[in-house]
Design a protein around this motif. Structure first.
Motif, PDB file in Angstrom:
ATOM      1  N   VAL A   1       0.838  -1.201   0.000  1.00 44.39           N
ATOM      2  CA  VAL A   1       0.000   0.000   0.000  1.00 44.39           C
ATOM      3  C   VAL A   1       0.871   1.249   0.000  1.00 44.39           C
ATOM      4  CG1 VAL A   1      -1.829  -1.203   1.262  1.00 44.39           C
ATOM      5  CG2 VAL A   1      -0.156   0.149   2.527  1.00 44.39           C
ATOM      6  N   TRP A   2       0.300   2.323  -0.523  1.00 42.76           N
ATOM      7  CA  TRP A   2       0.856   3.665  -0.387  1.00 42.76           C
ATOM      8  C   TRP A   2      -0.037   4.408   0.601  1.00 42.76           C
ATOM      9  CZ3 TRP A   2       5.403   4.998  -2.617  1.00 42.76           C
ATOM     10  CH2 TRP A   2       5.848   4.248  -3.709  1.00 42.76           C
ATOM     11  N   GLU A   3       0.564   4.994   1.624  1.00 44.50           N
ATOM     12  CA  GLU A   3      -0.199   5.791   2.586  1.00 44.50           C
ATOM     13  C   GLU A   3      -0.063   7.262   2.187  1.00 44.50           C
ATOM     14  OE1 GLU A   3       0.951   4.747   6.538  1.00 44.50           O
ATOM     15  OE2 GLU A   3       0.189   2.691   6.367  1.00 44.50           O
ATOM     16  N   LEU A   4      -1.059   7.748   1.432  1.00 45.91           N
ATOM     17  CA  LEU A   4      -1.040   9.083   0.851  1.00 45.91           C
ATOM     18  C   LEU A   4      -1.861  10.047   1.698  1.00 45.91           C
ATOM     19  CD1 LEU A   4      -1.696   7.969  -2.840  1.00 45.91           C
ATOM     20  CD2 LEU A   4       0.520   8.262  -1.697  1.00 45.91           C
ATOM     21  N   GLU A   5      -1.718  11.327   1.431  1.00 42.77           N
ATOM     22  CA  GLU A   5      -2.470  12.334   2.175  1.00 42.77           C
ATOM     23  C   GLU A   5      -3.968  12.115   2.046  1.00 42.77           C
ATOM     24  OE1 GLU A   5      -1.334  16.223   0.969  1.00 42.77           O
ATOM     25  OE2 GLU A   5       0.730  16.058   1.733  1.00 42.77           O
ATOM     26  N   GLU A   6      -4.413  11.702   0.879  1.00 44.25           N
ATOM     27  CA  GLU A   6      -5.839  11.513   0.650  1.00 44.25           C
ATOM     28  C   GLU A   6      -6.353  10.167   1.141  1.00 44.25           C
ATOM     29  OE1 GLU A   6      -3.694  11.012  -3.373  1.00 44.25           O
ATOM     30  OE2 GLU A   6      -3.501  12.204  -1.540  1.00 44.25           O
ATOM     31  N   GLY A   7      -5.465   9.323   1.666  1.00 41.86           N
ATOM     32  CA  GLY A   7      -5.887   8.029   2.188  1.00 41.86           C
ATOM     33  C   GLY A   7      -5.003   6.902   1.693  1.00 41.86           C
ATOM     34  N   GLU A   8      -5.313   5.700   2.138  1.00 36.43           N
ATOM     35  CA  GLU A   8      -4.512   4.530   1.779  1.00 36.43           C
ATOM     36  C   GLU A   8      -4.841   4.063   0.366  1.00 36.43           C
ATOM     37  OE1 GLU A   8      -3.518   1.103   4.603  1.00 36.43           O
ATOM     38  OE2 GLU A   8      -4.980   0.167   3.267  1.00 36.43           O
ATOM     39  N   TYR A   9      -3.814   3.807  -0.391  1.00 36.30           N
ATOM     40  CA  TYR A   9      -3.934   3.290  -1.758  1.00 36.30           C
ATOM     41  C   TYR A   9      -3.362   1.874  -1.772  1.00 36.30           C
ATOM     42  CZ  TYR A   9      -2.482   2.858  -6.741  1.00 36.30           C
ATOM     43  OH  TYR A   9      -2.236   2.427  -8.025  1.00 36.30           O
ATOM     44  N   HIS A  10      -4.250   0.906  -1.677  1.00 38.63           N
ATOM     45  CA  HIS A  10      -3.840  -0.504  -1.745  1.00 38.63           C
ATOM     46  C   HIS A  10      -3.679  -0.855  -3.221  1.00 38.63           C
ATOM     47  CE1 HIS A  10      -5.088  -4.995  -1.012  1.00 38.63           C
ATOM     48  NE2 HIS A  10      -3.837  -4.869  -1.421  1.00 38.63           N
ATOM     49  N   TRP A  11      -2.430  -0.996  -3.663  1.00 43.35           N
ATOM     50  CA  TRP A  11      -2.222  -1.125  -5.107  1.00 43.35           C
ATOM     51  C   TRP A  11      -1.812  -2.522  -5.552  1.00 43.35           C
ATOM     52  CZ3 TRP A  11       2.259  -1.877  -8.214  1.00 43.35           C
ATOM     53  CH2 TRP A  11       3.458  -1.989  -7.518  1.00 43.35           C
ATOM     54  N   LEU A  12      -1.396  -3.397  -4.643  1.00 42.84           N
ATOM     55  CA  LEU A  12      -0.936  -4.715  -5.090  1.00 42.84           C
ATOM     56  C   LEU A  12      -1.120  -5.740  -3.977  1.00 42.84           C
ATOM     57  CD1 LEU A  12       2.130  -5.596  -7.206  1.00 42.84           C
ATOM     58  CD2 LEU A  12       1.967  -6.639  -4.963  1.00 42.84           C
ATOM     59  N   THR A  13      -1.553  -6.924  -4.357  1.00 44.33           N
ATOM     60  CA  THR A  13      -1.585  -8.094  -3.482  1.00 44.33           C
ATOM     61  C   THR A  13      -0.878  -9.222  -4.214  1.00 44.33           C
ATOM     62  OG1 THR A  13      -3.670  -7.443  -2.444  1.00 44.33           O
ATOM     63  CG2 THR A  13      -3.040  -9.750  -2.273  1.00 44.33           C
ATOM     64  N   LEU A  14       0.031  -9.905  -3.537  1.00 40.14           N
ATOM     65  CA  LEU A  14       0.789 -10.957  -4.216  1.00 40.14           C
ATOM     66  C   LEU A  14       0.916 -12.195  -3.345  1.00 40.14           C
ATOM     67  CD1 LEU A  14       3.975 -11.348  -3.090  1.00 40.14           C
ATOM     68  CD2 LEU A  14       4.184  -9.075  -4.045  1.00 40.14           C
ATOM     69  N   GLU A  15       1.201 -13.290  -4.035  1.00 40.32           N
ATOM     70  CA  GLU A  15       1.444 -14.573  -3.376  1.00 40.32           C
ATOM     71  C   GLU A  15       2.626 -15.255  -4.059  1.00 40.32           C
ATOM     72  OE1 GLU A  15      -0.813 -18.855  -2.485  1.00 40.32           O
ATOM     73  OE2 GLU A  15      -1.917 -17.153  -3.346  1.00 40.32           O
ATOM     74  N   ILE A  16       3.540 -15.781  -3.257  1.00 36.79           N
ATOM     75  CA  ILE A  16       4.661 -16.552  -3.795  1.00 36.79           C
ATOM     76  C   ILE A  16       4.178 -17.972  -4.042  1.00 36.79           C
ATOM     77  CG2 ILE A  16       7.008 -17.386  -3.401  1.00 36.79           C
ATOM     78  CD1 ILE A  16       6.840 -14.379  -3.605  1.00 36.79           C
ATOM     79  N   SER A  17       4.244 -18.436  -5.278  1.00 33.82           N
ATOM     80  CA  SER A  17       3.798 -19.788  -5.586  1.00 33.82           C
ATOM     81  C   SER A  17       4.956 -20.782  -5.653  1.00 33.82           C
ATOM     82  CB  SER A  17       3.054 -19.798  -6.926  1.00 33.82           C
ATOM     83  OG  SER A  17       3.853 -19.256  -7.964  1.00 33.82           O
TER      84      SER A  17
END
Length: 361
Positions: free
Chosen positions: A340-356
């Protein structure tokens, strides 16, 4: 979509078989009015076989399928042009073939270039590694980091110099954007800190992005292309890119904790369950804070990282939250994470990943 395209190619290939059958007088085909000699009939058969081979190779992701498709396209279009009045509608199928073959060739060239870059990663076996007595001495590592090294199995992995892993997950390009699935492959060098990350992001329908992010000899760069053909991002030799790539490498040592003791990383305790790591290399430095649970597992990493690069580059708070852990080859690592990016306008959850899959060399 992929299945539909495969079926269309199979149908297109089988239609070419009619030209071969007519040339050898194996049945009546009133829709083909023009005379087809036996020599041409052989080429209709070849067109059929190449299109069918392309369809199968495309469906099963065989590397050479675009080149099979290119040969099939050339043969097919020449035959259609020679008998245009009877076969002109086959040109629409060939247009579909063009739309998948051209990006396919672009992706093939992209993969070959990445493979060449992977070979350039330093494969030195000369790894600096502390012995177990040193790692419990606060002079060298904070206690929680020493515990992380031991509990993870990293203290017994002093022969590791290369790491290769596979990822899958989803990402988006803006806070309210559509989630897009991706698959990625990544390589790391530990002795000389470097990584190379290759991804394919499925946008919608047949449209996809290919991307390559890397850090080699202290220099970072990122490339993103639409359909492996149209450049979208090409960041290199500009403000923020080297530091951003170094910050990423530092965060991702969670996947190869033997790097904890490398001389390019220094540590400072920030309490019983947190420590700041500083990565210094080629005259540049970046820092981030690892936070741990009671089992000394790294549950988060936080740093000020460049979100964009170039003249208007600005550092923003960047955070990785590790959601679950497992062991690969005796080394316990986080396998599910969200970024996530914690920006002034709020949290921006931009990526979710899993190691396979992960392999240590």
């Amino acid at each position: 979509m992929k299945l539909l395209l495969t079926i269309l190619l199979l149908v297109h290939g089988l239609i070419h078989l009619l030209g071969f059958l007519k040339a050898f007088e194996l049945g009546q085909y009133p829709m083909l009015n023009a005379h087809i000699g036996r020599a041409q009939g052989i080429f209709w058969l070849l067109g059929c076989l190449f299109i069918l081979s392309t369809a199968v190779a495309f469906y099963f992701n065989q590397k050479l399928w675009p080149w099979l498709g290119l040969i099939a396209l050339i043969i097919s279009q020449i035959l259609i042009s020679l008998h245009w009045s009877d076969t002109k509608y086959g040109a629409w199928f060939n247009l579909i073939l063009v739309c998948i073959v051209v990006p396919g060739i672009g992706e093939y060239v992209f993969d070959k270039r990445v493979s060449a870059e992977v070979k350039s990663l330093n494969d030195s076996k000369k790894i600096h590694f502390m012995n177990e007595e040193d790692t419990i001495n606060p002079k060298f590592l904070p206690p929680i980091v020493s515990q992380w090294l031991k509990n993870s199995g990293g203290i017994h992995s002093d022969t590791i110099s290369r790491v290769h892993l596979l990822q899958k997950g989803r990402l988006r390009t803006k806070p309210d954007g559509k989630w897009m699935p991706f698959e990625a492959e990544q390589w790391f060098s530990i002795p000389e800190p470097a990584f190379l990350w290759k991804t394919r992001v499925q946008m919608f329908g047949p449209f996809f992005l290919t991307g390559r992010d890397k850090l080699i000899t202290g220099k970072g760069s990122m490339e993103i292309s639409l359909l492996s053909l149209i450049p979208v991002v090409n960041a290199r030799d500009e403000k923020g890119i080297d530091e951003a790539s170094m910050t990423r490498f530092l965060a991702e040592i969670s996947w190869f904790p033997s790097a904890i003791t490398q001389p390019y990383i220094s540590w400072e305790a920030l309490g019983p369950y947190a420590a700041e790591a500083t990565f210094t290399y080629e005259g540049q430095s970046t820092s981030g804070v690892f936070t741990f649970n009671e089992q000394a597992e790294p549950i988060s990493f936080e740093a000020m990282r460049y979100m964009k690069t170039g003249e208007n580059a600005k550092r923003e708070k960047w955070k990785i939250r590790n959601l679950s852990f497992t062991s690969f080859q005796g080394i316990r690592i986080p396998i599910k994470s969200e970024v996530v990016w914690e920006l002034e306008e709020g949290e921006y959850h931009w990526l979710t990943l899993e190691i396979s899959e992960i392999n240590y060399d």
